[in-house]
Design an enzyme around this catalytic site. Structure first.
Site, short mmCIF file in Angstrom:
data_model
loop_
_atom_site.label_atom_id
_atom_site.label_comp_id
_atom_site.label_asym_id
_atom_site.label_seq_id
_atom_site.Cartn_x
_atom_site.Cartn_y
_atom_site.Cartn_z
CG ASN A 76 -3.90 22.23 -1.83
OD1 ASN A 76 -2.58 21.89 -2.13
ND2 ASN A 76 -4.81 22.31 -2.30
CE1 TYR A 185 0.93 8.89 -9.30
CE2 TYR A 185 1.08 6.22 -10.10
CZ TYR A 185 1.41 7.54 -8.82
OH TYR A 185 1.69 6.68 -7.99
NE ARG A 235 -4.66 3.76 -3.95
CZ ARG A 235 -3.44 3.97 -3.26
NH1 ARG A 235 -2.24 3.67 -3.53
NH2 ARG A 235 -3.78 4.34 -1.75
CE1 TYR A 331 -9.68 1.89 -12.66
CE2 TYR A 331 -9.31 -0.23 -13.55
CZ TYR A 331 -8.75 0.48 -13.10
OH TYR A 331 -8.51 0.34 -12.25
NE ARG A 341 2.67 -1.35 -11.77
CZ ARG A 341 1.68 -1.19 -11.51
NH1 ARG A 341 1.17 -1.58 -10.37
NH2 ARG A 341 0.81 -0.64 -12.56
#
Length: 389
Positions: A76, A185, A235, A331, A341
């Site tokens: 990690n 993010y 996702r 969400y 996009r």
């Protein structure tokens, strides 16, 4: 091919075998990249990750063809003193480690900012201090919203590519307000890009930044309750796959009006391999990697996936294949979205001569065939009611 005999780069120079330190090698992109490197190149990979389920098939001792060319290190990167030593052992570091699931951005904003900015800092620092090349994976989310999204709904300029096509060297990064934590993010990713760029400018770091535009394919994310947490929200591809496997309606957030472009993981990995093997053409560049021809609204994606899944599974679609939900319901508070996009491909075309090949229909067919084959039985077992004896 794997022995690398007579392989040359885009300028006709022989490609020398290198050692690659790949951070996040056990994830979706990492697993496909490791596969490509093992089967088609002579390069060596130090594969760093917390999990290795998605690359287990490459680590079996009996895969003699590349025995010894891939080593897994369970690490990690948050707190591991071995990281710098592994970066020093390699010629190139590729950093794929990130929290990159929109469901986490506004429910776990601190983890999101830490994993995408703070935890990536030592990687950049060690590469810079030890003169090692870095390929850093960012995201198309750094662009945020398009300029066109701020125009009135029916404004003719909304149809003008200058107002929505995203260019690495020109387009601004436009985010929502601080309350909209969905941008935690994108903002963390933007700041690490600026840091990588600054290391290049001030300290001569050799870097390439990759901005993926919705890479999809086998092994993406997880199916909740099967190989990931049952309350998890992956996702869009895995979310919709999960609904299809369970014969539930596909949930369209805010009507599924957002537009996206999707690219097949195998096309995208070709681009990454070109970056790895053509450092002189890739260094100092930011690359959009996406497929501008595969643009759909999320609603259209749901309709296509429903149709493709009916074909690959042999099961008819359910009566109401989609259901609308609000983003707040799906969400939580603080969600916001980018409208559209579409990647500009000029720079990657010019530097690497790369173009995506796979149509949206074909990539959905191959991905859903994989999902059906891998998960259908497990989902049936999980959803079948226990029968009273």
């Amino acid at each position: 091919m794997a022995n690398g005999a007579n392989r040359v780069d885009l300028d006709g120079k022989p490609i020398k075998p290198i050692t690659i330190c790949m951070i996040g090698a056990g994830g979706f992109i990492g697993s496909h990249l490791c596969e490509k490197l093992m089967t088609e190149t002579p390069h060596k990979v130090l594969a760093l990750d917390v999990y290795n389920d998605k690359i287990k098939h490459l680590l079996e001792p009996d895969t003699v063809e590349w025995s010894g060319r891939i080593q897994f290190h369970r690490i990690n990167i948050k707190h591991d003193s071995r990281l710098e030593g592994l970066i020093k052992m390699a010629d190139l570091t590729i950093n794929l480690a990130a929290i990159c699931t929109p469901a986490d951005y506004n429910t776990r904003p601190l983890d999101t900012i830490y994993s995408n900015f703070i935890d990536a800092l030592p990687v950049v620092k060690y590469c810079s201090e030890n003169n090692k090349r870095l390929i850093h994976f960012s995201t198309c989310e750094v662009y945020g919203k398009t300029i066109g999204s701020f125009l009135p709904k029916d404004h003719p300029l909304r149809e003008d590519p200058a107002f929505y096509v995203l260019k690495e060297d020109i387009s601004p990064c436009i985010f929502g307000s601080i309350e909209k934590q969905r941008w935690s993010y994108a903002c963390a990713k933007q700041l690490i890009e600026r840091l990588v760029y600054a290391e290049g400018a001030e300290n001569g770091l050799e870097f390439t930044i990759v901005r993926p535009f919705n890479w999809i394919g086998p092994r993406m994310d997880f199916i909740p309750g099967i190989d990931g947490p049952s309350e998890g929200v992956p996702r869009v591809l895995a979310c919709f796959s999960n609904n299809l496997l369970r014969r539930e309606p596909l949930k369209l957030v805010d009507g599924g009006e957002s537009q996206r472009t999707f690219i097949y993981i195998k096309d995208a990995i070709e681009a990454v391999l070109l970056m790895i093997e053509n450092p002189e053409r890739a260094n100092g560049h930011i690359f959009n990697v996406g497929n501008p021809n595969n643009e759909v609204t999320v609603r259209q994606l749901a309709e296509m996936m429903t149709e493709v899944y009916a074909k690959v599974s042999g099961e008819g679609a359910i009566e109401s294949p989609t259901v609308d939900v609000s983003s707040k319901e799906f969400y939580g508070e603080g969600y916001d979205d980018s409208d559209k996009r579409i990647p500009d491909m000029t720079i990657i075309n010019r530097q690497l001569g790369w173009n995506p090949k796979t149509s949206l229909w074909d990539l959905l067919e191959s991905t859903l065939t994989y999902q059906h084959r891998t998960y259908a039985e497990a989902v049936k077992k999980a959803t079948s009611k226990p029968v009273a004896s």
